[in-house]
Design a protein around this motif. Structure first.
Motif, PDB file in Angstrom:
ATOM      1  N   ASP A  40     -66.153  11.185 -96.472  1.00 30.83           N
ATOM      2  CA  ASP A  40     -66.163  10.080 -97.432  1.00 30.83           C
ATOM      3  C   ASP A  40     -67.501   9.979 -98.172  1.00 30.83           C
ATOM      4  O   ASP A  40     -67.531   9.762 -99.380  1.00 30.83           O
ATOM      5  CB  ASP A  40     -65.855   8.759 -96.709  1.00 30.83           C
ATOM      6  CG  ASP A  40     -65.753   7.626 -97.693  1.00 30.83           C
ATOM      7  OD1 ASP A  40     -64.692   7.505 -98.332  1.00 30.83           O
ATOM      8  OD2 ASP A  40     -66.739   6.875 -97.862  1.00 30.83           O
ATOM      9  N   HIS A  70     -69.581   3.264 -90.665  1.00 30.73           N
ATOM     10  CA  HIS A  70     -69.303   3.330 -92.109  1.00 30.73           C
ATOM     11  C   HIS A  70     -69.252   1.905 -92.662  1.00 30.73           C
ATOM     12  O   HIS A  70     -68.727   0.994 -92.012  1.00 30.73           O
ATOM     13  CB  HIS A  70     -67.964   4.038 -92.345  1.00 30.73           C
ATOM     14  CG  HIS A  70     -67.711   4.345 -93.793  1.00 30.73           C
ATOM     15  ND1 HIS A  70     -67.275   3.397 -94.681  1.00 30.73           N
ATOM     16  CD2 HIS A  70     -67.842   5.496 -94.494  1.00 30.73           C
ATOM     17  CE1 HIS A  70     -67.146   3.956 -95.878  1.00 30.73           C
ATOM     18  NE2 HIS A  70     -67.489   5.233 -95.787  1.00 30.73           N
ATOM     19  N   GLU A  72     -64.757  11.689 -90.608  1.00 30.81           N
ATOM     20  CA  GLU A  72     -64.309  10.903 -91.775  1.00 30.81           C
ATOM     21  C   GLU A  72     -65.507  10.346 -92.551  1.00 30.81           C
ATOM     22  O   GLU A  72     -65.474  10.274 -93.783  1.00 30.81           O
ATOM     23  CB  GLU A  72     -63.436   9.720 -91.347  1.00 30.81           C
ATOM     24  CG  GLU A  72     -62.113  10.092 -90.682  1.00 30.81           C
ATOM     25  CD  GLU A  72     -62.264  10.391 -89.207  1.00 30.81           C
ATOM     26  OE1 GLU A  72     -63.107   9.744 -88.559  1.00 30.81           O
ATOM     27  OE2 GLU A  72     -61.558  11.285 -88.702  1.00 30.81           O
ATOM     28  N   LEU A  73     -66.547   9.950 -91.824  1.00 27.87           N
ATOM     29  CA  LEU A  73     -67.738   9.408 -92.485  1.00 27.87           C
ATOM     30  C   LEU A  73     -68.362  10.452 -93.415  1.00 27.87           C
ATOM     31  O   LEU A  73     -68.671  10.172 -94.576  1.00 27.87           O
ATOM     32  CB  LEU A  73     -68.759   8.975 -91.424  1.00 27.87           C
ATOM     33  CG  LEU A  73     -70.103   8.508 -91.971  1.00 27.87           C
ATOM     34  CD1 LEU A  73     -70.270   7.013 -91.787  1.00 27.87           C
ATOM     35  CD2 LEU A  73     -71.271   9.201 -91.307  1.00 27.87           C
ATOM     36  N   GLU A 111     -62.402   2.453 -87.822  1.00 33.39           N
ATOM     37  CA  GLU A 111     -61.514   3.506 -88.349  1.00 33.39           C
ATOM     38  C   GLU A 111     -62.258   4.813 -88.572  1.00 33.39           C
ATOM     39  O   GLU A 111     -61.677   5.877 -88.457  1.00 33.39           O
ATOM     40  CB  GLU A 111     -60.890   3.044 -89.675  1.00 33.39           C
ATOM     41  CG  GLU A 111     -59.694   2.147 -89.434  1.00 33.39           C
ATOM     42  CD  GLU A 111     -59.138   1.528 -90.701  1.00 33.39           C
ATOM     43  OE1 GLU A 111     -59.595   1.882 -91.811  1.00 33.39           O
ATOM     44  OE2 GLU A 111     -58.249   0.661 -90.556  1.00 33.39           O
ATOM     45  N   PHE A 112     -63.528   4.733 -88.945  1.00 37.76           N
ATOM     46  CA  PHE A 112     -64.282   5.944 -89.308  1.00 37.76           C
ATOM     47  C   PHE A 112     -65.013   6.516 -88.098  1.00 37.76           C
ATOM     48  O   PHE A 112     -65.790   5.813 -87.443  1.00 37.76           O
ATOM     49  CB  PHE A 112     -65.330   5.629 -90.375  1.00 37.76           C
ATOM     50  CG  PHE A 112     -64.772   5.453 -91.749  1.00 37.76           C
ATOM     51  CD1 PHE A 112     -64.853   6.479 -92.689  1.00 37.76           C
ATOM     52  CD2 PHE A 112     -64.158   4.263 -92.132  1.00 37.76           C
ATOM     53  CE1 PHE A 112     -64.343   6.324 -93.978  1.00 37.76           C
ATOM     54  CE2 PHE A 112     -63.652   4.095 -93.406  1.00 37.76           C
ATOM     55  CZ  PHE A 112     -63.737   5.116 -94.327  1.00 37.76           C
ATOM     56  N   GLN A 113     -64.802   7.813 -87.837  1.00 41.72           N
ATOM     57  CA  GLN A 113     -65.640   8.565 -86.895  1.00 41.72           C
ATOM     58  C   GLN A 113     -66.491   9.522 -87.736  1.00 41.72           C
ATOM     59  O   GLN A 113     -66.423   9.509 -88.963  1.00 41.72           O
ATOM     60  CB  GLN A 113     -64.767   9.291 -85.869  1.00 41.72           C
ATOM     61  CG  GLN A 113     -64.001   8.335 -84.958  1.00 41.72           C
ATOM     62  CD  GLN A 113     -64.903   7.355 -84.202  1.00 41.72           C
ATOM     63  OE1 GLN A 113     -65.959   7.731 -83.704  1.00 41.72           O
ATOM     64  NE2 GLN A 113     -64.506   6.092 -84.152  1.00 41.72           N
ATOM     65  N   ARG A 134     -67.432   0.448 -94.783  1.00 45.84           N
ATOM     66  CA  ARG A 134     -66.122  -0.241 -94.905  1.00 45.84           C
ATOM     67  C   ARG A 134     -65.698  -0.845 -93.570  1.00 45.84           C
ATOM     68  O   ARG A 134     -65.105  -1.914 -93.524  1.00 45.84           O
ATOM     69  CB  ARG A 134     -65.049   0.719 -95.446  1.00 45.84           C
ATOM     70  CG  ARG A 134     -65.174   0.922 -96.944  1.00 45.84           C
ATOM     71  CD  ARG A 134     -63.832   1.184 -97.601  1.00 45.84           C
ATOM     72  NE  ARG A 134     -63.318   2.504 -97.297  1.00 45.84           N
ATOM     73  CZ  ARG A 134     -63.761   3.621 -97.859  1.00 45.84           C
ATOM     74  NH1 ARG A 134     -64.726   3.576 -98.766  1.00 45.84           N
ATOM     75  NH2 ARG A 134     -63.244   4.794 -97.540  1.00 45.84           N
ATOM     76  N   ASP A 135     -66.006  -0.137 -92.476  1.00 44.97           N
ATOM     77  CA  ASP A 135     -65.732  -0.720 -91.156  1.00 44.97           C
ATOM     78  C   ASP A 135     -66.581  -1.977 -90.941  1.00 44.97           C
ATOM     79  O   ASP A 135     -66.118  -2.962 -90.366  1.00 44.97           O
ATOM     80  CB  ASP A 135     -66.028   0.304 -90.046  1.00 44.97           C
ATOM     81  CG  ASP A 135     -64.815   1.193 -89.737  1.00 44.97           C
ATOM     82  OD1 ASP A 135     -63.673   0.794 -90.062  1.00 44.97           O
ATOM     83  OD2 ASP A 135     -65.015   2.289 -89.169  1.00 44.97           O
TER      84      ASP A 135
END
Ligand code: AKB
Length: 332
Positions: A322, A231, A318-319, A313-315, A233-234
């Motif tokens: 989002d 993601h 969540e990806l 943070e994102f798997q 943001r990561d």
């Protein structure tokens, strides 16, 4: 008539000299604007200058300093770095994998000559230089699942060749001259608000737009093509954390960073949890399928985790949540 200095220098933030003065090349690509936003939160609006050869949209112009900079124009780039008292250079200008194969001469010039220019300017001005590398820096003879930091790298794209060259030249300048060169190998980066340009992993962005627009998507990769992804943001957080890491924590200068790996089929199944009628058709394209088949399926990023504390943070779940939420919001 405009004063030359005025056209090429941007306002200084404050008298606070402890913040870096950051210059981002290729700033209107997939990653520049989002990274600038994060860095401006940390270091101040005017301490982060975005640059590109394209005209910026109004919202970019209104969010902080922007200047024209062509990485192939050494003198112009040097003038911008000097006049703006830059301390960190983030070099995002590059042609990605698929578009590079269609424009080898341009890719060689932007990705290799452009790199030589920023290396020399960074060295002359004692800058911290960040240049991303990629899963594309590996090739069919690299171990693919997982791919470690140090292994055979024989990529078969001009993009991959230029990124291996970047890694080696940056590390050479670091060891020979002490240049503070830092490089992360990015997986495919998934973002909702900025479009990628000419990559092999781009299907994993377009799929969300098509899913929401028509509930149908035609994928240019086979359903079982597994690639490392992250993601956006990561990706921005990794870049900032790595740039801020004390030099003594870095046992290497080029690190893999990982988050998740998935296939088009797995991604489609996760999207279907939100949009049950979503249908995907597969029409593999020879060039992009060939590239993907030569790339890592997953990254071993244990050195980044151990040396400077990298953790995504994102798997996948969540990806997908989002991306669907963000694209729906943009459409409102
Ligand atoms: C591409 O697909 O070319 C890029 C990359 C993985 O570096 N997104």
């Amino acid at each position: 008539q405009l004063d030359r200095k005025e056209t090429n220098s941007c306002p200084s933030a404050t008298s606070n000299t402890e913040y870096p003065r950051v210059f981002i090349t290729g700033g209107l690509g997939q990653l520049g604007v989002g990274l600038a936003q994060l860095l401006r939160k940390h270091f101040g609006r005017n301490n982060v200058i975005l640059s590109d050869i394209k005209k910026p949209p109004d919202e970019v112009l209104n969010s902080g300093p922007f200047v024209y900079a062509d990485v192939l124009d050494y003198k112009n780039l040097r003038e911008l770095v000097v006049n703006n008292r830059i301390t960190w250079l983030i070099h995002y200008s590059a042609l990605l994998s698929a578009i590079g194969e269609a424009n080898v001469t341009l890719a060689r010039s932007v990705n290799i000559t452009g790199l030589h220019n920023v290396l020399d300017i960074a060295l002359e001005n004692s800058l911290r230089l960040f240049v991303p590398s990629t899963i594309g820096a590996f090739g069919p003879s690299s171990p693919r699942n997982p791919t470690p930091d140090l292994c055979i790298q024989r990529p078969r794209t001009i993009y991959g060749v230029s990124k291996v060259h970047t890694e080696l030249m940056g590390e050479y300048y670091h060891h020979k001259y002490g240049l503070d060169f830092r490089c992360l190998r990015y997986p495919g980066i998934i973002s909702a608000d900025s479009e990628p340009g000419g990559g092999t992993t781009d299907y994993a962005i377009q799929i969300f737009h098509d899913a929401l627009a028509t509930a149908k998507f035609t994928c240019y990769l086979r359903p079982d093509t597994r690639l490392p992804m992250m993601h956006v943001r990561d990706c921005h957080r990794a870049t900032l954390e790595f740039l801020q890491a004390p030099a003594e924590r870095l046992s290497m200068r080029t690190y893999n960073i990982g988050a998740m790996s998935f296939t088009p089929n797995e991604l489609a199944c996760e999207i279907r949890k939100h949009l049950p009628s979503f249908e995907v058709t597969y029409a593999p394209d020879a060039v992009r399928q060939g590239i993907a088949d030569s790339w890592p399926m997953s990254f071993d990023d244990s050195n980044a985790q151990g040396d400077w504390g990298w953790k995504a943070e994102f798997q996948l779940r969540e990806l997908v949540e989002d991306m669907l939420r963000s694209i729906k919001e943009q459409k409102k």
